[in-house]
Write a protein that holds these residues in place. Structure first.
Motif, PDB file in Angstrom:
ATOM      1  N   ALA A 141       0.821  -1.212   0.000  1.00 45.09           N
ATOM      2  CA  ALA A 141       0.000   0.000   0.000  1.00 45.09           C
ATOM      3  C   ALA A 141       0.854   1.261   0.000  1.00 45.09           C
ATOM      4  CB  ALA A 141      -0.941   0.002   1.201  1.00 45.09           C
ATOM      5  N   LYS A 142       2.159   1.098   0.194  1.00 43.18           N
ATOM      6  CA  LYS A 142       3.072   2.236   0.170  1.00 43.18           C
ATOM      7  C   LYS A 142       3.701   2.444  -1.203  1.00 43.18           C
ATOM      8  CE  LYS A 142       4.438   1.095   4.940  1.00 43.18           C
ATOM      9  NZ  LYS A 142       5.583   0.720   5.797  1.00 43.18           N
ATOM     10  N   ASP A 143       3.321   1.628  -2.188  1.00 45.86           N
ATOM     11  CA  ASP A 143       3.920   1.700  -3.516  1.00 45.86           C
ATOM     12  C   ASP A 143       3.404   2.938  -4.253  1.00 45.86           C
ATOM     13  OD1 ASP A 143       4.605   1.392  -6.221  1.00 45.86           O
ATOM     14  OD2 ASP A 143       4.524  -0.787  -6.102  1.00 45.86           O
ATOM     15  N   PRO A 144       4.257   3.950  -4.480  1.00 47.24           N
ATOM     16  CA  PRO A 144       3.789   5.190  -5.115  1.00 47.24           C
ATOM     17  C   PRO A 144       3.385   4.994  -6.570  1.00 47.24           C
ATOM     18  CG  PRO A 144       6.170   5.238  -4.830  1.00 47.24           C
ATOM     19  CD  PRO A 144       5.683   4.020  -4.108  1.00 47.24           C
ATOM     20  N   ALA A 145       3.938   3.984  -7.240  1.00 44.73           N
ATOM     21  CA  ALA A 145       3.575   3.762  -8.640  1.00 44.73           C
ATOM     22  C   ALA A 145       2.124   3.290  -8.744  1.00 44.73           C
ATOM     23  CB  ALA A 145       4.517   2.742  -9.268  1.00 44.73           C
ATOM     24  N   ILE A 146       1.721   2.377  -7.866  1.00 47.34           N
ATOM     25  CA  ILE A 146       0.332   1.910  -7.871  1.00 47.34           C
ATOM     26  C   ILE A 146      -0.590   3.053  -7.465  1.00 47.34           C
ATOM     27  CG2 ILE A 146      -1.321   0.316  -6.829  1.00 47.34           C
ATOM     28  CD1 ILE A 146       0.930  -1.692  -6.495  1.00 47.34           C
ATOM     29  N   ALA A 147      -0.169   3.820  -6.457  1.00 46.28           N
ATOM     30  CA  ALA A 147      -0.988   4.944  -5.993  1.00 46.28           C
ATOM     31  C   ALA A 147      -1.198   5.960  -7.110  1.00 46.28           C
ATOM     32  CB  ALA A 147      -0.329   5.609  -4.792  1.00 46.28           C
ATOM     33  N   ARG A 148      -0.144   6.245  -7.859  1.00 42.40           N
ATOM     34  CA  ARG A 148      -0.254   7.222  -8.952  1.00 42.40           C
ATOM     35  C   ARG A 148      -1.165   6.688 -10.056  1.00 42.40           C
ATOM     36  NH1 ARG A 148      -0.493  12.295  -9.235  1.00 42.40           N
ATOM     37  NH2 ARG A 148      -1.848  12.145 -11.030  1.00 42.40           N
ATOM     38  N   ARG A 149      -1.030   5.406 -10.358  1.00 40.68           N
ATOM     39  CA  ARG A 149      -1.876   4.809 -11.391  1.00 40.68           C
ATOM     40  C   ARG A 149      -3.345   4.833 -10.971  1.00 40.68           C
ATOM     41  NH1 ARG A 149      -1.533  -1.444 -13.721  1.00 40.68           N
ATOM     42  NH2 ARG A 149      -3.146  -1.196 -15.357  1.00 40.68           N
ATOM     43  N   LEU A 150      -3.610   4.492  -9.718  1.00 39.59           N
ATOM     44  CA  LEU A 150      -4.985   4.517  -9.222  1.00 39.59           C
ATOM     45  C   LEU A 150      -5.528   5.942  -9.238  1.00 39.59           C
ATOM     46  CD1 LEU A 150      -7.430   3.117  -7.913  1.00 39.59           C
ATOM     47  CD2 LEU A 150      -6.342   3.509  -5.686  1.00 39.59           C
ATOM     48  N   TRP A 151      -4.686   6.904  -8.886  1.00 44.82           N
ATOM     49  CA  TRP A 151      -5.111   8.310  -8.899  1.00 44.82           C
ATOM     50  C   TRP A 151      -5.524   8.726 -10.312  1.00 44.82           C
ATOM     51  CZ3 TRP A 151      -4.980  11.808  -4.653  1.00 44.82           C
ATOM     52  CH2 TRP A 151      -5.303  13.133  -4.987  1.00 44.82           C
ATOM     53  N   THR A 152      -4.712   8.365 -11.293  1.00 40.58           N
ATOM     54  CA  THR A 152      -5.004   8.728 -12.681  1.00 40.58           C
ATOM     55  C   THR A 152      -6.318   8.101 -13.135  1.00 40.58           C
ATOM     56  OG1 THR A 152      -2.642   8.942 -13.179  1.00 40.58           O
ATOM     57  CG2 THR A 152      -4.135   8.634 -15.053  1.00 40.58           C
ATOM     58  N   VAL A 153      -6.502   6.816 -12.816  1.00 43.25           N
ATOM     59  CA  VAL A 153      -7.745   6.139 -13.178  1.00 43.25           C
ATOM     60  C   VAL A 153      -8.932   6.799 -12.490  1.00 43.25           C
ATOM     61  CG1 VAL A 153      -9.042   3.985 -12.942  1.00 43.25           C
ATOM     62  CG2 VAL A 153      -6.662   3.925 -13.689  1.00 43.25           C
ATOM     63  N   SER A 154      -8.762   7.154 -11.219  1.00 42.16           N
ATOM     64  CA  SER A 154      -9.844   7.775 -10.458  1.00 42.16           C
ATOM     65  C   SER A 154     -10.220   9.126 -11.051  1.00 42.16           C
ATOM     66  CB  SER A 154      -9.435   7.926  -8.985  1.00 42.16           C
ATOM     67  OG  SER A 154      -9.140   6.659  -8.407  1.00 42.16           O
ATOM     68  N   GLU A 155      -9.228   9.890 -11.476  1.00 38.83           N
ATOM     69  CA  GLU A 155      -9.525  11.165 -12.154  1.00 38.83           C
ATOM     70  C   GLU A 155     -10.321  10.929 -13.435  1.00 38.83           C
ATOM     71  OE1 GLU A 155      -6.044  14.356 -10.983  1.00 38.83           O
ATOM     72  OE2 GLU A 155      -5.768  13.142 -12.782  1.00 38.83           O
ATOM     73  N   GLU A 156      -9.912   9.927 -14.192  1.00 36.49           N
ATOM     74  CA  GLU A 156     -10.556   9.677 -15.482  1.00 36.49           C
ATOM     75  C   GLU A 156     -12.011   9.254 -15.310  1.00 36.49           C
ATOM     76  OE1 GLU A 156      -8.005   6.768 -17.217  1.00 36.49           O
ATOM     77  OE2 GLU A 156      -6.494   8.227 -17.867  1.00 36.49           O
ATOM     78  N   VAL A 157     -12.280   8.356 -14.370  1.00 42.18           N
ATOM     79  CA  VAL A 157     -13.639   7.815 -14.270  1.00 42.18           C
ATOM     80  C   VAL A 157     -14.587   8.753 -13.527  1.00 42.18           C
ATOM     81  CG1 VAL A 157     -12.833   5.440 -14.449  1.00 42.18           C
ATOM     82  CG2 VAL A 157     -13.180   6.448 -12.173  1.00 42.18           C
ATOM     83  N   THR A 158     -14.056   9.585 -12.621  1.00 45.46           N
ATOM     84  CA  THR A 158     -14.921  10.524 -11.901  1.00 45.46           C
ATOM     85  C   THR A 158     -15.041  11.857 -12.617  1.00 45.46           C
ATOM     86  OG1 THR A 158     -13.109  11.438 -10.558  1.00 45.46           O
ATOM     87  CG2 THR A 158     -14.310   9.519  -9.654  1.00 45.46           C
ATOM     88  N   GLY A 159     -14.074  12.175 -13.483  1.00 44.09           N
ATOM     89  CA  GLY A 159     -14.062  13.484 -14.126  1.00 44.09           C
ATOM     90  C   GLY A 159     -13.619  14.597 -13.199  1.00 44.09           C
ATOM     91  N   VAL A 160     -13.084  14.252 -12.026  1.00 46.12           N
ATOM     92  CA  VAL A 160     -12.613  15.242 -11.052  1.00 46.12           C
ATOM     93  C   VAL A 160     -11.090  15.152 -11.005  1.00 46.12           C
ATOM     94  CG1 VAL A 160     -12.774  16.102  -8.700  1.00 46.12           C
ATOM     95  CG2 VAL A 160     -14.720  14.909  -9.725  1.00 46.12           C
ATOM     96  N   ARG A 161     -10.413  16.272 -11.226  1.00 45.10           N
ATOM     97  CA  ARG A 161      -8.963  16.240 -11.339  1.00 45.10           C
ATOM     98  C   ARG A 161      -8.303  17.156 -10.307  1.00 45.10           C
ATOM     99  NH1 ARG A 161      -7.712  13.499 -15.881  1.00 45.10           N
ATOM    100  NH2 ARG A 161      -9.437  13.172 -17.351  1.00 45.10           N
TER     101      ARG A 161
END
Length: 303
Positions: free
Chosen positions: A281-301
């Motif tokens: 859960a401390k992996d910044p690469a996974i966190a960044r990827r999840l953040w990008t996906v979350s921005e895309e699907v919610t439309g909130v950036r």
């Protein structure tokens, strides 16, 4: 921090605190205790009738409490946007956002926008709400975002090839995925806030095993029976389960990126203490990827 209780909450007079899922369980206890210590509490609820019952109960216990209801359905991104835009437009300063609400292990259902319900409610809703409310933190002397995770995040994995659990749905697996998503989100938010030198702390908490209606409103069948048994004989009361998030929201010395949970065996029960997320859960690469996906699907950036 030893045996810190709600009685140790510092005076919250003049501070505005928004709490999702504030009409029951840990959210209700948090709203009650923060109101008792002088905060202006905004109880974000889906059901106005249940919310009003909870608000009146707080006023009965604390007659001078400053508590108000706000309606938002966390299974609907449009509802979240309406609440957040209204709050920001009001010009009110926000001091603490407690991302408390959640749903646990229901049969597979989807949000209004079609996301698997646990991932959509527990993670995407709070992702969108937090980013939309960021402007309201301006001017706060000690701004905090407290995101509630779970000890079950330790068994969670982000299935980027099947985030909606369309191919395979496991109630517990989807719940754990949503809870490790909370950790990735809060830690990535902390990194972004620090990089931009924004004076907002992103903090995590988990309640251990606390007896709330979370275990009875989502699960069905044998799982529902098993969790009801656990609530009766193994869980700690919600007044104890709420302490880690209350500590994260109010205690002096809390820093962004920290995680608070119970100090007992296996972090199941006890008083607030610093805990550690599972290593992945401390992996910044996974966190960044999840953040990008979350921005895309919610439309909130990120602003």
């Amino acid at each position: 921090m030893a045996h810190w209780t709600a009685a140790d909450i510092p005076d919250q007079t003049g501070r505005t605190i928004v709490i999702t899922g504030a009409n029951s369980g840990l959210g209700y206890v948090s709203a009650l205790e923060l109101a008792r210590h002088g905060a202006d509490v905004v109880m974000v609820v889906r059901d106005p009738s249940k919310g009003e019952t909870a608000r009146r109960a707080i006023l009965t216990a604390v007659p001078n409490a400053k508590v108000e209801l706000a309606l938002a359905d966390l299974a609907d991104l449009d509802s979240i946007a309406a609440f957040a835009s209204g709050f920001v437009a009001s010009g009110r300063r926000l001091d603490v956002l407690m991302n408390n609400a959640g749903i646990m292990m229901p049969p597979r259902r989807v949000t209004k926008q079609g996301f698997e319900l646990q991932f959509g409610t527990n993670h995407l809703a709070h992702f969108a709400l937090t980013l939309r409310l960021l402007p309201a933190f301006a001017g706060s002397a000690d701004a905090r975002v407290v995101t509630m995770s779970s000890g079950l995040h330790k068994s969670g994995h982000i299935h980027f090839d099947d985030l909606g659990a369309v191919k395979t749905y496991s109630r517990s697996g989807a719940y754990s995925q949503s809870k490790i998503a909370n950790v990735y989100f809060a830690l990535e938010l902390d990194r972004l806030l620090r990089a931009e030198k924004l004076p907002i702390k992103s903090v995590l908490a988990h309640p251990g095993y606390a007896s709330t209606n979370l275990q009875s409103t989502g699960p069905t069948g044998f799982m529902s029976w098993l969790l009801k048994f656990g609530n009766a004989f193994m869980a700690q009361p919600p007044e104890m389960g709420a302490l880690p998030q209350l500590y994260a929201a109010t205690a002096p010395g809390v820093e962004g990126g920290q995680f608070y949970g119970p100090d007992g065996r296996n972090e199941m029960k006890g008083y607030p203490t610093l805990v550690q997320p599972v290593d992945r859960a401390k992996d910044p690469a996974i966190a960044r990827r999840l953040w990008t996906v979350s921005e895309e699907v919610t439309g909130v950036r990120w602003p």
